[in-house]
Design a protein around this motif. Structure first.
Motif, PDB file in Angstrom:
ATOM      1  N   ILE A  66     -34.901 -24.211  -0.588  1.00  0.00           N
ATOM      2  CA  ILE A  66     -33.775 -23.722   0.211  1.00  0.00           C
ATOM      3  C   ILE A  66     -32.576 -23.612  -0.726  1.00  0.00           C
ATOM      4  O   ILE A  66     -32.184 -24.573  -1.382  1.00  0.00           O
ATOM      5  CB  ILE A  66     -33.488 -24.668   1.380  1.00  0.00           C
ATOM      6  N   LEU A  67     -31.989 -22.412  -0.785  1.00  0.00           N
ATOM      7  CA  LEU A  67     -30.932 -22.103  -1.749  1.00  0.00           C
ATOM      8  C   LEU A  67     -29.540 -22.394  -1.203  1.00  0.00           C
ATOM      9  O   LEU A  67     -28.564 -22.330  -1.958  1.00  0.00           O
ATOM     10  CB  LEU A  67     -31.014 -20.628  -2.153  1.00  0.00           C
ATOM     11  N   GLY A  68     -29.458 -22.697   0.080  1.00  0.00           N
ATOM     12  CA  GLY A  68     -28.167 -22.931   0.708  1.00  0.00           C
ATOM     13  C   GLY A  68     -28.071 -22.151   2.005  1.00  0.00           C
ATOM     14  O   GLY A  68     -29.066 -21.668   2.544  1.00  0.00           O
ATOM     15  N   SER A  69     -26.857 -22.025   2.496  1.00  0.00           N
ATOM     16  CA  SER A  69     -26.638 -21.328   3.762  1.00  0.00           C
ATOM     17  C   SER A  69     -26.379 -19.853   3.523  1.00  0.00           C
ATOM     18  O   SER A  69     -25.979 -19.432   2.427  1.00  0.00           O
ATOM     19  CB  SER A  69     -25.453 -21.947   4.505  1.00  0.00           C
TER      20      SER A  69
ATOM     21  N   ALA B 214     -50.923  -7.965  -3.434  1.00  0.00           N
ATOM     22  CA  ALA B 214     -51.372  -6.573  -3.360  1.00  0.00           C
ATOM     23  C   ALA B 214     -50.636  -5.663  -4.340  1.00  0.00           C
ATOM     24  O   ALA B 214     -50.932  -4.464  -4.392  1.00  0.00           O
ATOM     25  CB  ALA B 214     -51.212  -6.048  -1.943  1.00  0.00           C
ATOM     26  N   GLY B 215     -49.674  -6.216  -5.091  1.00  0.00           N
ATOM     27  CA  GLY B 215     -49.035  -5.425  -6.131  1.00  0.00           C
ATOM     28  C   GLY B 215     -47.549  -5.200  -5.992  1.00  0.00           C
ATOM     29  O   GLY B 215     -46.964  -4.505  -6.834  1.00  0.00           O
ATOM     30  N   ALA B 216     -46.891  -5.741  -4.972  1.00  0.00           N
ATOM     31  CA  ALA B 216     -45.444  -5.563  -4.834  1.00  0.00           C
ATOM     32  C   ALA B 216     -44.717  -6.209  -6.017  1.00  0.00           C
ATOM     33  O   ALA B 216     -45.062  -7.318  -6.440  1.00  0.00           O
ATOM     34  CB  ALA B 216     -44.953  -6.171  -3.526  1.00  0.00           C
ATOM     35  N   ASP B 217     -43.715  -5.523  -6.553  1.00  0.00           N
ATOM     36  CA  ASP B 217     -42.978  -5.999  -7.725  1.00  0.00           C
ATOM     37  C   ASP B 217     -41.865  -6.939  -7.272  1.00  0.00           C
ATOM     38  O   ASP B 217     -40.677  -6.622  -7.328  1.00  0.00           O
ATOM     39  CB  ASP B 217     -42.416  -4.810  -8.494  1.00  0.00           C
ATOM     40  N   LEU B 218     -42.285  -8.110  -6.801  1.00  0.00           N
ATOM     41  CA  LEU B 218     -41.386  -9.101  -6.229  1.00  0.00           C
ATOM     42  C   LEU B 218     -41.775 -10.484  -6.686  1.00  0.00           C
ATOM     43  O   LEU B 218     -42.926 -10.722  -7.062  1.00  0.00           O
ATOM     44  CB  LEU B 218     -41.485  -9.116  -4.690  1.00  0.00           C
ATOM     45  N   ASP B 219     -40.828 -11.398  -6.613  1.00  0.00           N
ATOM     46  CA  ASP B 219     -41.164 -12.810  -6.480  1.00  0.00           C
ATOM     47  C   ASP B 219     -40.328 -13.357  -5.332  1.00  0.00           C
ATOM     48  O   ASP B 219     -39.439 -12.680  -4.828  1.00  0.00           O
ATOM     49  CB  ASP B 219     -40.952 -13.602  -7.782  1.00  0.00           C
ATOM     50  N   VAL B 220     -40.660 -14.558  -4.864  1.00  0.00           N
ATOM     51  CA  VAL B 220     -39.891 -15.163  -3.769  1.00  0.00           C
ATOM     52  C   VAL B 220     -38.985 -16.229  -4.375  1.00  0.00           C
ATOM     53  O   VAL B 220     -39.451 -17.253  -4.872  1.00  0.00           O
ATOM     54  CB  VAL B 220     -40.805 -15.765  -2.687  1.00  0.00           C
ATOM     55  N   LYS B 221     -37.707 -15.958  -4.330  1.00  0.00           N
ATOM     56  CA  LYS B 221     -36.717 -16.841  -4.942  1.00  0.00           C
ATOM     57  C   LYS B 221     -36.488 -18.091  -4.109  1.00  0.00           C
ATOM     58  O   LYS B 221     -36.302 -19.187  -4.648  1.00  0.00           O
ATOM     59  CB  LYS B 221     -35.420 -16.066  -5.116  1.00  0.00           C
ATOM     60  N   GLY B 222     -36.476 -17.933  -2.795  1.00  0.00           N
ATOM     61  CA  GLY B 222     -36.233 -19.083  -1.932  1.00  0.00           C
ATOM     62  C   GLY B 222     -35.753 -18.656  -0.565  1.00  0.00           C
ATOM     63  O   GLY B 222     -35.788 -17.479  -0.203  1.00  0.00           O
ATOM     64  N   PHE B 223     -35.300 -19.655   0.197  1.00  0.00           N
ATOM     65  CA  PHE B 223     -34.852 -19.458   1.568  1.00  0.00           C
ATOM     66  C   PHE B 223     -33.353 -19.710   1.675  1.00  0.00           C
ATOM     67  O   PHE B 223     -32.780 -20.487   0.899  1.00  0.00           O
ATOM     68  CB  PHE B 223     -35.551 -20.446   2.502  1.00  0.00           C
ATOM     69  N   LEU B 224     -32.735 -19.098   2.677  1.00  0.00           N
ATOM     70  CA  LEU B 224     -31.382 -19.461   3.087  1.00  0.00           C
ATOM     71  C   LEU B 224     -31.460 -20.096   4.463  1.00  0.00           C
ATOM     72  O   LEU B 224     -32.000 -19.506   5.401  1.00  0.00           O
ATOM     73  CB  LEU B 224     -30.470 -18.232   3.124  1.00  0.00           C
ATOM     74  N   ASP B 225     -30.925 -21.299   4.578  1.00  0.00           N
ATOM     75  CA  ASP B 225     -30.964 -22.012   5.859  1.00  0.00           C
ATOM     76  C   ASP B 225     -29.937 -23.132   5.786  1.00  0.00           C
ATOM     77  O   ASP B 225     -29.849 -23.835   4.764  1.00  0.00           O
ATOM     78  CB  ASP B 225     -32.360 -22.584   6.114  1.00  0.00           C
ATOM     79  N   ASP B 226     -29.161 -23.308   6.861  1.00  0.00           N
ATOM     80  CA  ASP B 226     -28.188 -24.403   6.855  1.00  0.00           C
ATOM     81  C   ASP B 226     -28.807 -25.739   7.223  1.00  0.00           C
ATOM     82  O   ASP B 226     -28.147 -26.776   7.156  1.00  0.00           O
ATOM     83  CB  ASP B 226     -26.990 -24.096   7.758  1.00  0.00           C
TER      84      ASP B 226
ATOM     85  N   LYS C  98     -37.654  -7.499  -8.405  1.00  0.00           N
ATOM     86  CA  LYS C  98     -36.702  -7.958  -7.411  1.00  0.00           C
ATOM     87  C   LYS C  98     -37.027  -9.394  -7.009  1.00  0.00           C
ATOM     88  O   LYS C  98     -38.187  -9.815  -7.018  1.00  0.00           O
ATOM     89  CB  LYS C  98     -36.749  -7.055  -6.182  1.00  0.00           C
ATOM     90  N   HIS C  99     -35.977 -10.134  -6.633  1.00  0.00           N
ATOM     91  CA  HIS C  99     -36.118 -11.530  -6.239  1.00  0.00           C
ATOM     92  C   HIS C  99     -35.842 -11.637  -4.737  1.00  0.00           C
ATOM     93  O   HIS C  99     -34.712 -11.444  -4.289  1.00  0.00           O
ATOM     94  CB  HIS C  99     -35.158 -12.403  -7.030  1.00  0.00           C
ATOM     95  N   LEU C 100     -36.876 -11.947  -3.973  1.00  0.00           N
ATOM     96  CA  LEU C 100     -36.775 -11.949  -2.519  1.00  0.00           C
ATOM     97  C   LEU C 100     -36.187 -13.261  -2.018  1.00  0.00           C
ATOM     98  O   LEU C 100     -36.661 -14.343  -2.364  1.00  0.00           O
ATOM     99  CB  LEU C 100     -38.154 -11.733  -1.899  1.00  0.00           C
ATOM    100  N   VAL C 101     -35.183 -13.137  -1.155  1.00  0.00           N
ATOM    101  CA  VAL C 101     -34.575 -14.274  -0.494  1.00  0.00           C
ATOM    102  C   VAL C 101     -34.847 -14.126   1.007  1.00  0.00           C
ATOM    103  O   VAL C 101     -34.517 -13.092   1.598  1.00  0.00           O
ATOM    104  CB  VAL C 101     -33.065 -14.347  -0.763  1.00  0.00           C
ATOM    105  N   ILE C 102     -35.449 -15.152   1.598  1.00  0.00           N
ATOM    106  CA  ILE C 102     -35.830 -15.122   3.005  1.00  0.00           C
ATOM    107  C   ILE C 102     -34.786 -15.882   3.812  1.00  0.00           C
ATOM    108  O   ILE C 102     -34.538 -17.065   3.558  1.00  0.00           O
ATOM    109  CB  ILE C 102     -37.223 -15.737   3.213  1.00  0.00           C
ATOM    110  N   ILE C 103     -34.179 -15.217   4.785  1.00  0.00           N
ATOM    111  CA  ILE C 103     -33.212 -15.866   5.662  1.00  0.00           C
ATOM    112  C   ILE C 103     -33.984 -16.591   6.763  1.00  0.00           C
ATOM    113  O   ILE C 103     -34.637 -15.968   7.593  1.00  0.00           O
ATOM    114  CB  ILE C 103     -32.244 -14.840   6.269  1.00  0.00           C
ATOM    115  N   GLY C 104     -33.901 -17.919   6.742  1.00  0.00           N
ATOM    116  CA  GLY C 104     -34.631 -18.749   7.699  1.00  0.00           C
ATOM    117  C   GLY C 104     -35.813 -19.432   7.056  1.00  0.00           C
ATOM    118  O   GLY C 104     -36.714 -18.771   6.529  1.00  0.00           O
ATOM    119  N   ALA C 105     -35.809 -20.765   7.084  1.00  0.00           N
ATOM    120  CA  ALA C 105     -36.874 -21.541   6.429  1.00  0.00           C
ATOM    121  C   ALA C 105     -37.709 -22.319   7.430  1.00  0.00           C
ATOM    122  O   ALA C 105     -38.424 -23.242   7.053  1.00  0.00           O
ATOM    123  CB  ALA C 105     -36.254 -22.515   5.417  1.00  0.00           C
TER     124      ALA C 105
END
Length: 211
Positions: free
Chosen positions: A52-55, A26-38, A2-9
């Motif tokens: 930052i991927l956009g709003s 610790a082993g979570a099957d994730l990466d961090v894709k980026g942030f959403l922020d205007d 899964k690709h994690l998107v964080i709302i708020g940068a």
């Protein structure tokens, strides 16, 4: 994966990024894709973060995207989480690997549980609850949807906290107290009495204040 998107940068968003990295380590099957922020320059002068991927409003959800909402204001958290939910987005919960989780603890979607937090036996968190670093909650207590519990806060046993409640850092709430929806508890307050919905309290003992 899964690709994690964080709302708020901004400040809390960067702290949530650290929680996500700890979960991945610790082993979570994730990466961090980026942030959403205007605020497109929110990360200017900072290093080591994804882009930052956009709003939130304009973002087009992609396959395998998952989300967390890293907004400290409970009203904005609800507003922007609901935008993504209405687009069909999926929220996950992040639990820092150092958190202490007791028996029969349950939480909903979109929760963020910080480093060294302690959730005692038979506690319940609703959806989109933030439970910050070194906060603790005693047995049989509950927290409603979209509430935010500040770092180093101590919530005793059999406490009921409503929805969209803000508890600022370093507060203490004694057992068997009820905190109504949309209440605000000021930093370092000691809550000895029930707090009505929509009320702001502060101090030791905590008392209602007017703006």
């Amino acid at each position: 994966m899964k690709h994690l998107v964080i709302i708020g940068a901004r400040g809390w968003g960067r702290e949530v990024f650290d929680i996500a990295v700890a979960c991945i380590t610790a082993g979570a099957d994730l990466d961090v894709k980026g942030f959403l922020d205007d605020k497109v320059d929110a990360l200017d002068g900072k290093s080591g973060y994804p882009p930052i991927l956009g709003s939130v409003e304009l973002y087009k959800i992609q396959p395998d995207d998952v989300f967390v909402c890293a907004l400290g204001d409970v009203n904005f958290k609800k507003q922007y989480a609901e935008i993504i939910l209405n687009k069909g987005g999926e929220f996950i919960s992040l639990v820092h690997p150092t958190a202490i989780i007791g028996n029969n603890v349950k939480w909903g979607k979109g929760c963020i549980i910080g480093a060294y937090a302690n959730l005692s036996s038979d506690t319940r968190l609703g959806d989109f609850v933030t439970f910050s670093i070194k906060a603790g909650m005693g047995h049989d207590s509950t927290i409603g949807d979209f509430s935010h519990i500040g770092g180093m806060t101590n919530i005793s046993g059999f406490v009921t906290i409503g929805s969209q409640v803000t508890v600022h850092p370093c507060c203490n709430i004694i057992p068997h107290r009820n905190i109504g929806d949309n209440a605000v508890i000021g930093t370092s307050s000691v809550v000895l009495m029930n707090v009505k919905a929509g009320t702001t309290v502060f101090g030791n003992p905590a008392k209602k204040i007017e703006y």
